[in-house]
Design a protein around this motif. Structure first.
Motif, PDB file in Angstrom:
ATOM      1  N   LEU A   1      20.912   4.338  58.423  1.00 47.30           N
ATOM      2  CA  LEU A   1      22.001   4.455  59.391  1.00 47.30           C
ATOM      3  C   LEU A   1      21.777   3.549  60.592  1.00 47.30           C
ATOM      4  O   LEU A   1      22.710   2.904  61.082  1.00 47.30           O
ATOM      5  N   THR A   2      20.547   3.482  61.066  1.00 47.78           N
ATOM      6  CA  THR A   2      20.225   2.610  62.197  1.00 47.78           C
ATOM      7  C   THR A   2      20.487   1.157  61.841  1.00 47.78           C
ATOM      8  O   THR A   2      21.107   0.414  62.618  1.00 47.78           O
ATOM      9  N   ASP A   3      20.038   0.730  60.676  1.00 51.07           N
ATOM     10  CA  ASP A   3      20.257  -0.654  60.249  1.00 51.07           C
ATOM     11  C   ASP A   3      21.749  -0.971  60.123  1.00 51.07           C
ATOM     12  O   ASP A   3      22.193  -2.068  60.462  1.00 51.07           O
ATOM     13  N   TYR A   4      22.521  -0.015  59.657  1.00 52.38           N
ATOM     14  CA  TYR A   4      23.949  -0.223  59.453  1.00 52.38           C
ATOM     15  C   TYR A   4      24.718  -0.300  60.776  1.00 52.38           C
ATOM     16  O   TYR A   4      25.612  -1.119  60.949  1.00 52.38           O
ATOM     17  N   PHE A   5      24.377   0.582  61.733  1.00 57.84           N
ATOM     18  CA  PHE A   5      25.156   0.719  62.958  1.00 57.84           C
ATOM     19  C   PHE A   5      24.581  -0.005  64.172  1.00 57.84           C
ATOM     20  O   PHE A   5      25.169   0.036  65.244  1.00 57.84           O
ATOM     21  N   TRP A   6      23.439  -0.682  64.065  1.00 59.24           N
ATOM     22  CA  TRP A   6      22.738  -1.164  65.259  1.00 59.24           C
ATOM     23  C   TRP A   6      23.586  -2.082  66.133  1.00 59.24           C
ATOM     24  O   TRP A   6      23.456  -2.069  67.346  1.00 59.24           O
ATOM     25  N   ASN A   7      24.501  -2.856  65.567  1.00 58.13           N
ATOM     26  CA  ASN A   7      25.296  -3.734  66.430  1.00 58.13           C
ATOM     27  C   ASN A   7      26.694  -3.185  66.710  1.00 58.13           C
ATOM     28  O   ASN A   7      27.502  -3.856  67.325  1.00 58.13           O
TER      29      ASN A   7
ATOM     30  N   SER B   1      19.825  12.335  64.331  1.00 58.70           N
ATOM     31  CA  SER B   1      18.757  13.318  64.163  1.00 58.70           C
ATOM     32  C   SER B   1      17.950  12.952  62.920  1.00 58.70           C
ATOM     33  O   SER B   1      18.520  12.614  61.877  1.00 58.70           O
ATOM     34  N   GLY B   2      16.629  13.023  63.023  1.00 64.63           N
ATOM     35  CA  GLY B   2      15.784  12.626  61.899  1.00 64.63           C
ATOM     36  C   GLY B   2      15.815  11.123  61.705  1.00 64.63           C
ATOM     37  O   GLY B   2      15.773  10.627  60.587  1.00 64.63           O
ATOM     38  N   GLY B   3      15.897  10.415  62.805  1.00 67.26           N
ATOM     39  CA  GLY B   3      16.115   8.976  62.763  1.00 67.26           C
ATOM     40  C   GLY B   3      14.990   8.145  62.205  1.00 67.26           C
ATOM     41  O   GLY B   3      15.207   6.997  61.838  1.00 67.26           O
ATOM     42  N   SER B   4      13.777   8.669  62.107  1.00 68.07           N
ATOM     43  CA  SER B   4      12.677   7.850  61.603  1.00 68.07           C
ATOM     44  C   SER B   4      12.501   7.978  60.094  1.00 68.07           C
ATOM     45  O   SER B   4      11.689   7.269  59.510  1.00 68.07           O
ATOM     46  N   GLY B   5      13.285   8.830  59.458  1.00 63.40           N
ATOM     47  CA  GLY B   5      13.199   8.997  58.011  1.00 63.40           C
ATOM     48  C   GLY B   5      14.000   7.942  57.262  1.00 63.40           C
ATOM     49  O   GLY B   5      14.562   7.011  57.847  1.00 63.40           O
ATOM     50  N   PHE B   6      14.078   8.100  55.961  1.00 62.10           N
ATOM     51  CA  PHE B   6      14.753   7.130  55.098  1.00 62.10           C
ATOM     52  C   PHE B   6      16.228   6.983  55.461  1.00 62.10           C
ATOM     53  O   PHE B   6      16.712   5.880  55.699  1.00 62.10           O
TER      54      PHE B   6
ATOM     55  N   PHE C   1      27.070  -0.131  68.287  1.00 62.85           N
ATOM     56  CA  PHE C   1      26.925   0.787  69.411  1.00 62.85           C
ATOM     57  C   PHE C   1      26.089   0.128  70.499  1.00 62.85           C
ATOM     58  O   PHE C   1      25.178  -0.643  70.219  1.00 62.85           O
ATOM     59  N   GLY C   2      26.396   0.495  71.750  1.00 62.09           N
ATOM     60  CA  GLY C   2      25.624  -0.023  72.869  1.00 62.09           C
ATOM     61  C   GLY C   2      24.220   0.527  72.918  1.00 62.09           C
ATOM     62  O   GLY C   2      23.287  -0.127  73.375  1.00 62.09           O
ATOM     63  N   GLU C   3      24.064   1.760  72.420  1.00 62.66           N
ATOM     64  CA  GLU C   3      22.744   2.400  72.394  1.00 62.66           C
ATOM     65  C   GLU C   3      22.673   3.331  71.191  1.00 62.66           C
ATOM     66  O   GLU C   3      23.618   4.045  70.893  1.00 62.66           O
ATOM     67  N   ILE C   4      21.540   3.310  70.520  1.00 60.14           N
ATOM     68  CA  ILE C   4      21.263   4.245  69.432  1.00 60.14           C
ATOM     69  C   ILE C   4      20.013   5.022  69.822  1.00 60.14           C
ATOM     70  O   ILE C   4      18.985   4.426  70.149  1.00 60.14           O
ATOM     71  N   VAL C   5      20.122   6.345  69.779  1.00 55.93           N
ATOM     72  CA  VAL C   5      19.006   7.221  70.117  1.00 55.93           C
ATOM     73  C   VAL C   5      18.584   7.947  68.845  1.00 55.93           C
ATOM     74  O   VAL C   5      19.398   8.618  68.211  1.00 55.93           O
ATOM     75  N   LEU C   6      17.323   7.806  68.492  1.00 55.55           N
ATOM     76  CA  LEU C   6      16.779   8.489  67.323  1.00 55.55           C
ATOM     77  C   LEU C   6      16.061   9.740  67.781  1.00 55.55           C
ATOM     78  O   LEU C   6      15.150   9.660  68.609  1.00 55.55           O
ATOM     79  N   LEU C   7      16.460  10.889  67.262  1.00 55.65           N
ATOM     80  CA  LEU C   7      15.738  12.133  67.516  1.00 55.65           C
ATOM     81  C   LEU C   7      14.719  12.271  66.402  1.00 55.65           C
ATOM     82  O   LEU C   7      15.073  12.319  65.222  1.00 55.65           O
ATOM     83  N   SER C   8      13.451  12.303  66.770  1.00 49.29           N
ATOM     84  CA  SER C   8      12.417  12.243  65.757  1.00 49.29           C
ATOM     85  C   SER C   8      11.146  12.957  66.207  1.00 49.29           C
ATOM     86  O   SER C   8      10.910  13.123  67.400  1.00 49.29           O
ATOM     87  N   ARG C   9      10.351  13.365  65.240  1.00 52.31           N
ATOM     88  CA  ARG C   9       9.032  13.926  65.539  1.00 52.31           C
ATOM     89  C   ARG C   9       7.997  12.826  65.720  1.00 52.31           C
ATOM     90  O   ARG C   9       6.904  13.064  66.201  1.00 52.31           O
TER      91      ARG C   9
END
Length: 57
Positions: free
Chosen positions: A17-23, A7-12, A25-33
């Motif tokens: 978290l995305t950079d850390y976990f990207w490999n 949640s809030g995936g496009s923020g700092f 998980f099979g899929e990462i979903v960002l909830l964002s505005r």
């Protein structure tokens, strides 16, 4: 396939978290505005944090 939802995936913090976990998980979903282009296994779902929009299924 393991899926991570951030949640809030496009923020700092979401970006870190995305950079850390990207490999890990099979899929990462960002909830964002804000929409971000899909990159590798990371996609964005628009959500205003007030209403259900289908991502919760």
């Amino acid at each position: 396939m393991k899926k991570l939802i951030i949640s809030g995936g496009s923020g700092f913090l979401g970006s870190l978290l995305t950079d850390y976990f990207w490999n890990s998980f099979g899929e990462i979903v960002l909830l964002s505005r804000k929409q971000k282009p899909q990159h590798n296994n990371v996609r964005t779902v628009l959500w205003d944090a007030k209403t259900f929009s289908g991502w919760e299924r």
